[in-house]
Design a protein around this motif. Structure first.
Motif, short mmCIF file in Angstrom:
data_model
loop_
_atom_site.label_atom_id
_atom_site.label_comp_id
_atom_site.label_asym_id
_atom_site.label_seq_id
_atom_site.Cartn_x
_atom_site.Cartn_y
_atom_site.Cartn_z
N ARG A 5 0.83 -1.20 0.00
CA ARG A 5 0.00 0.00 0.00
C ARG A 5 0.87 1.26 0.00
O ARG A 5 0.58 2.22 -0.71
N ASN A 6 1.95 1.24 0.78
CA ASN A 6 2.85 2.40 0.81
C ASN A 6 3.49 2.63 -0.55
O ASN A 6 3.65 3.77 -0.98
N GLU A 7 3.86 1.56 -1.20
CA GLU A 7 4.51 1.69 -2.50
C GLU A 7 3.53 2.19 -3.57
O GLU A 7 3.90 3.01 -4.41
N LEU A 8 2.29 1.71 -3.53
CA LEU A 8 1.29 2.20 -4.47
C LEU A 8 0.99 3.68 -4.25
O LEU A 8 0.82 4.44 -5.21
N THR A 63 13.69 2.75 4.00
CA THR A 63 12.97 1.49 4.24
C THR A 63 11.48 1.59 3.92
O THR A 63 10.77 0.61 4.07
N LEU A 64 11.00 2.74 3.50
CA LEU A 64 9.56 2.90 3.27
C LEU A 64 9.10 2.23 1.99
O LEU A 64 8.06 1.58 1.97
N ALA A 69 9.43 0.25 -6.80
CA ALA A 69 8.39 1.27 -6.65
C ALA A 69 8.96 2.66 -6.91
O ALA A 69 8.29 3.51 -7.50
N ARG A 70 10.18 2.90 -6.47
CA ARG A 70 10.81 4.20 -6.74
C ARG A 70 10.99 4.41 -8.24
O ARG A 70 10.73 5.49 -8.76
N PHE A 71 11.46 3.38 -8.91
CA PHE A 71 11.66 3.46 -10.35
C PHE A 71 10.33 3.67 -11.07
O PHE A 71 10.23 4.51 -11.97
N LEU A 72 9.31 2.94 -10.66
CA LEU A 72 7.99 3.08 -11.29
C LEU A 72 7.41 4.47 -11.05
O LEU A 72 6.82 5.07 -11.96
N GLY A 77 6.04 9.69 -13.29
CA GLY A 77 6.13 11.15 -13.23
C GLY A 77 6.72 11.76 -14.48
O GLY A 77 6.20 12.75 -15.00
N VAL A 78 7.78 11.17 -14.98
CA VAL A 78 8.45 11.70 -16.18
C VAL A 78 7.54 11.52 -17.41
O VAL A 78 7.46 12.42 -18.26
#
Length: 88
Positions: A5-8, A63-64, A69-72, A77-78
């Motif tokens: 959920r945090n990653e989404l 750790t969040l 997920a960061r890459f996605l 965004g880009v």
């Protein structure tokens, strides 16, 4: 791999940051070919979101969310910045 959920939420915030930057580019507040390009602003925004979320939850910001997920979030965004500059 399933996203938590945090990653989404992080991916959704990446898309929102991309929309805000695309609006700023269309409004003339950010130069598309300036010293700080729009994709760098998206990247800085994602870093700030992760720092604020880490501070709010009391956890280490690294750790969040996981790296996929960061890459996605960055790609979303880009892509929104590029589409906003082209179609809006």
């Amino acid at each position: 791999m399933r996203l938590s959920r945090n990653e989404l939420l992080f991916v959704a915030l990446g898309a929102v940051i991309g929309a805000v930057v695309a609006y700023a580019v269309r409004a003339g507040l950010v130069a598309p070919n300036g010293a700080l390009p729009p994709f760098a602003i998206v990247l800085i925004g994602l870093g700030l979101v992760e720092l604020v979320a880490g501070f709010a939850t009391g956890r280490s910001p690294g750790t969040l969310v996981g790296m996929p997920a960061r890459f996605l979030a960055f790609v979303a965004g880009v892509c929104i910045v590029l589409l906003g500059a082209k179609f809006a």
